[in-house]
Design a protein around this motif. Structure first.
Motif, mmCIF file in Angstrom:
data_model
loop_
_atom_site.group_PDB
_atom_site.id
_atom_site.type_symbol
_atom_site.label_atom_id
_atom_site.label_comp_id
_atom_site.label_asym_id
_atom_site.label_seq_id
_atom_site.Cartn_x
_atom_site.Cartn_y
_atom_site.Cartn_z
ATOM 1 N N GLN A 1 22.569 32.923 49.585
ATOM 2 C CA GLN A 1 22.408 32.449 48.214
ATOM 3 C C GLN A 1 23.009 33.445 47.223
ATOM 4 O O GLN A 1 23.657 33.062 46.249
ATOM 5 C CB GLN A 1 20.929 32.224 47.899
ATOM 6 C CG GLN A 1 20.688 31.639 46.531
ATOM 7 C CD GLN A 1 21.246 30.237 46.393
ATOM 8 O OE1 GLN A 1 21.069 29.419 47.283
ATOM 9 N NE2 GLN A 1 21.913 29.957 45.287
ATOM 10 N N TYR A 2 22.809 34.729 47.492
ATOM 11 C CA TYR A 2 23.366 35.766 46.615
ATOM 12 C C TYR A 2 24.898 35.702 46.619
ATOM 13 O O TYR A 2 25.531 35.777 45.570
ATOM 14 C CB TYR A 2 22.897 37.147 47.063
ATOM 15 C CG TYR A 2 23.648 38.272 46.394
ATOM 16 C CD1 TYR A 2 23.459 38.563 45.048
ATOM 17 C CD2 TYR A 2 24.572 39.037 47.100
ATOM 18 C CE1 TYR A 2 24.159 39.576 44.423
ATOM 19 C CE2 TYR A 2 25.275 40.051 46.489
ATOM 20 C CZ TYR A 2 25.065 40.318 45.154
ATOM 21 O OH TYR A 2 25.762 41.314 44.536
ATOM 22 N N MET A 3 25.473 35.560 47.805
ATOM 23 C CA MET A 3 26.936 35.500 47.882
ATOM 24 C C MET A 3 27.471 34.264 47.157
ATOM 25 O O MET A 3 28.493 34.337 46.456
ATOM 26 C CB MET A 3 27.394 35.510 49.338
ATOM 27 C CG MET A 3 27.164 36.849 50.020
ATOM 28 S SD MET A 3 27.873 37.035 51.669
ATOM 29 C CE MET A 3 27.312 35.605 52.542
ATOM 30 N N LEU A 4 26.788 33.128 47.284
ATOM 31 C CA LEU A 4 27.202 31.917 46.582
ATOM 32 C C LEU A 4 27.084 32.094 45.066
ATOM 33 O O LEU A 4 27.997 31.739 44.313
ATOM 34 C CB LEU A 4 26.356 30.734 47.054
ATOM 35 C CG LEU A 4 26.695 29.375 46.476
ATOM 36 C CD1 LEU A 4 28.116 28.982 46.852
ATOM 37 C CD2 LEU A 4 25.708 28.345 46.980
ATOM 38 N N ASP A 5 25.974 32.662 44.613
ATOM 39 C CA ASP A 5 25.787 32.905 43.182
ATOM 40 C C ASP A 5 26.816 33.902 42.646
ATOM 41 O O ASP A 5 27.307 33.762 41.520
ATOM 42 C CB ASP A 5 24.376 33.425 42.902
ATOM 43 C CG ASP A 5 23.318 32.369 43.131
ATOM 44 O OD1 ASP A 5 23.656 31.172 43.174
ATOM 45 O OD2 ASP A 5 22.140 32.747 43.273
ATOM 46 N N ASN A 6 27.124 34.906 43.441
ATOM 47 C CA ASN A 6 28.115 35.907 43.044
ATOM 48 C C ASN A 6 29.497 35.256 42.912
ATOM 49 O O ASN A 6 30.244 35.537 41.960
ATOM 50 C CB ASN A 6 28.137 37.036 44.071
ATOM 51 C CG ASN A 6 28.717 38.301 43.515
ATOM 52 O OD1 ASN A 6 28.957 38.414 42.329
ATOM 53 N ND2 ASN A 6 28.939 39.270 44.380
ATOM 54 N N TYR A 7 29.833 34.386 43.847
ATOM 55 C CA TYR A 7 31.109 33.671 43.793
ATOM 56 C C TYR A 7 31.182 32.788 42.546
ATOM 57 O O TYR A 7 32.182 32.787 41.836
ATOM 58 C CB TYR A 7 31.282 32.830 45.063
ATOM 59 C CG TYR A 7 32.491 31.943 45.030
ATOM 60 C CD1 TYR A 7 33.764 32.467 45.224
ATOM 61 C CD2 TYR A 7 32.373 30.576 44.794
ATOM 62 C CE1 TYR A 7 34.886 31.653 45.182
ATOM 63 C CE2 TYR A 7 33.480 29.753 44.751
ATOM 64 C CZ TYR A 7 34.734 30.301 44.951
ATOM 65 O OH TYR A 7 35.833 29.489 44.902
ATOM 66 N N ARG A 8 30.120 32.056 42.274
ATOM 67 C CA ARG A 8 30.094 31.178 41.097
ATOM 68 C C ARG A 8 30.211 31.989 39.808
ATOM 69 O O ARG A 8 30.905 31.580 38.870
ATOM 70 C CB ARG A 8 28.814 30.362 41.076
ATOM 71 C CG ARG A 8 28.787 29.263 42.090
ATOM 72 C CD ARG A 8 27.499 28.501 42.000
ATOM 73 N NE ARG A 8 27.432 27.484 43.036
ATOM 74 C CZ ARG A 8 26.319 26.928 43.439
ATOM 75 N NH1 ARG A 8 25.157 27.283 42.910
ATOM 76 N NH2 ARG A 8 26.335 26.016 44.383
ATOM 77 N N ALA A 9 29.530 33.132 39.759
ATOM 78 C CA ALA A 9 29.600 33.977 38.569
ATOM 79 C C ALA A 9 31.016 34.506 38.367
ATOM 80 O O ALA A 9 31.508 34.576 37.236
ATOM 81 C CB ALA A 9 28.606 35.124 38.677
ATOM 82 N N ALA A 10 31.674 34.877 39.458
ATOM 83 C CA ALA A 10 33.052 35.374 39.353
ATOM 84 C C ALA A 10 33.992 34.267 38.880
ATOM 85 O O ALA A 10 34.918 34.520 38.088
ATOM 86 C CB ALA A 10 33.508 35.922 40.701
ATOM 87 N N GLN A 11 33.787 33.027 39.341
ATOM 88 C CA GLN A 11 34.636 31.909 38.929
ATOM 89 C C GLN A 11 34.464 31.587 37.449
ATOM 90 O O GLN A 11 35.419 31.223 36.779
ATOM 91 C CB GLN A 11 34.298 30.664 39.768
ATOM 92 C CG GLN A 11 34.663 30.790 41.232
ATOM 93 C CD GLN A 11 36.162 30.951 41.432
ATOM 94 O OE1 GLN A 11 36.962 30.287 40.797
ATOM 95 N NE2 GLN A 11 36.528 31.859 42.315
#
Length: 74
Positions: A6-16
């Motif tokens: 979940q953290y990696m997904l949230d981190n990816y979304r934040a970067a996008q």
């Protein structure tokens, strides 16, 4: 999905989106536990109980009663 996924997904979304990255899982756990301990101590003082040594006092009371015999259990 575990917390790291979940953290990696949230981190990816934040970067996008250009947002700030979320904090890592477990980063603030120690601080939360300290605040919870302080809150419990405060509640104990407000209600007129001891703030320190309550767990040791409970253990001492339990040990003073002595062991239960198996015949009396249940």
């Amino acid at each position: 999905m575990n917390a790291m996924h979940q953290y990696m997904l949230d981190n990816y979304r934040a970067a996008q989106r250009g947002d700030q990255a979320p904090p890592q899982p477990g980063l603030h756990d120690v601080q939360v536990l300290r605040e919870f301990r302080d809150y419990r101590r405060f509640q104990a003082v407000v209600s007129g109980h001891r703030a320190h040594g309550r767990a040791w006092a409970a253990l001492a009371r339990r040990l003073r009663r002595g062991p239960r015999s198996r015949a009396n259990c249940g």
